[in-house]
Design an enzyme around this catalytic site. Sequence first.
Site, PDB file in Angstrom:
ATOM      1  N   TYR A  28      68.273  47.309  41.519  1.00 43.70           N
ATOM      2  CA  TYR A  28      69.059  46.253  41.363  1.00 43.70           C
ATOM      3  C   TYR A  28      67.698  45.757  40.274  1.00 43.70           C
ATOM      4  O   TYR A  28      67.837  44.818  39.047  1.00 43.70           O
ATOM      5  CB  TYR A  28      68.792  44.869  42.756  1.00 43.70           C
ATOM      6  CG  TYR A  28      68.573  43.684  42.237  1.00 43.70           C
ATOM      7  CD1 TYR A  28      69.951  43.134  41.484  1.00 43.70           C
ATOM      8  CD2 TYR A  28      67.634  42.187  41.685  1.00 43.70           C
ATOM      9  CE1 TYR A  28      69.692  41.664  40.966  1.00 43.70           C
ATOM     10  CE2 TYR A  28      67.621  41.426  41.314  1.00 43.70           C
ATOM     11  CZ  TYR A  28      68.565  40.827  41.317  1.00 43.70           C
ATOM     12  OH  TYR A  28      68.954  40.035  40.683  1.00 43.70           O
ATOM     13  N   GLU A  50      72.108  32.772  44.074  1.00 40.01           N
ATOM     14  CA  GLU A  50      70.796  32.041  44.007  1.00 40.01           C
ATOM     15  C   GLU A  50      70.835  30.648  44.661  1.00 40.01           C
ATOM     16  O   GLU A  50      69.324  30.657  45.901  1.00 40.01           O
ATOM     17  CB  GLU A  50      70.208  31.748  42.743  1.00 40.01           C
ATOM     18  CG  GLU A  50      70.371  32.747  41.627  1.00 40.01           C
ATOM     19  CD  GLU A  50      69.316  33.972  42.081  1.00 40.01           C
ATOM     20  OE1 GLU A  50      68.639  33.738  42.764  1.00 40.01           O
ATOM     21  OE2 GLU A  50      68.957  35.302  41.550  1.00 40.01           O
ATOM     22  N   TRP A  58      66.458  37.565  48.841  1.00 41.94           N
ATOM     23  CA  TRP A  58      67.197  38.211  48.307  1.00 41.94           C
ATOM     24  C   TRP A  58      67.365  40.082  48.458  1.00 41.94           C
ATOM     25  O   TRP A  58      69.040  39.775  48.567  1.00 41.94           O
ATOM     26  CB  TRP A  58      66.338  38.643  46.309  1.00 41.94           C
ATOM     27  CG  TRP A  58      67.586  38.626  45.278  1.00 41.94           C
ATOM     28  CD1 TRP A  58      67.547  39.843  45.007  1.00 41.94           C
ATOM     29  CD2 TRP A  58      68.749  38.289  45.646  1.00 41.94           C
ATOM     30  NE1 TRP A  58      68.818  40.088  44.430  1.00 41.94           N
ATOM     31  CE2 TRP A  58      69.580  38.860  44.860  1.00 41.94           C
ATOM     32  CE3 TRP A  58      69.125  36.879  45.210  1.00 41.94           C
ATOM     33  CZ2 TRP A  58      70.602  38.559  44.168  1.00 41.94           C
ATOM     34  CZ3 TRP A  58      70.182  37.090  44.950  1.00 41.94           C
ATOM     35  CH2 TRP A  58      70.893  37.465  44.352  1.00 41.94           C
TER      36      TRP A  58
END
Length: 195
Positions: A28, A50, A58
């Site tokens: 990522y 988000e 995350w």
Amino acid sequence: MSDGTVIAGPDGALRCPWALSTADYVTYHDEEWGRPVHGDDALYERLSLEAFQSGLSWITILRRREGFRTAFAGFEIAKVATFTDTDKDHLLTDEGIIRNRAKIDATIANARVLADWAPGDLDDLIWSHAPDPTTRPVPKVLGDVPAVTPESTALSKALKKRGLRFVGPTTAYALMQACGLVDDHLESCVARSAP
């Protein structure tokens, strides 16, 4: 333990220290985070993810991204805008996503709002808040990376004014980082864009 500076990864390349805890993060970090994202549906996906990340790590969201994409019709705004209460009930039992009622409600409500916008409006609005990269200091350590900026606060206000939910200044800044409006890779990071 990192002092907030870059760390050598398994391949020897220097990376932001947060990127090295899992292979998912390395990929990522190297291939997606901080790279420009355009298109209303793509930005709606990032905005939604988000919002789901708020209060969580995350990696939790990243590992469930395919589940989110399946559950939310590939984050196609026009499709999610048609979700019914039955669809919402199904989402609340879907183990492939974060089953948070408020965040699910916001994701559907945001799609309904965005469905009424002209094509490209979300892209234009978000990118109009990108700061001038020549005026931003290049972060050397993690402590140099802000959680909120004047631009993210302005973006948050603009999105809320247009009817979107779960878009506070911190979420807006995370969106700006994820979608390449800002480059917060550390100065010596292999993924940092050339000046």
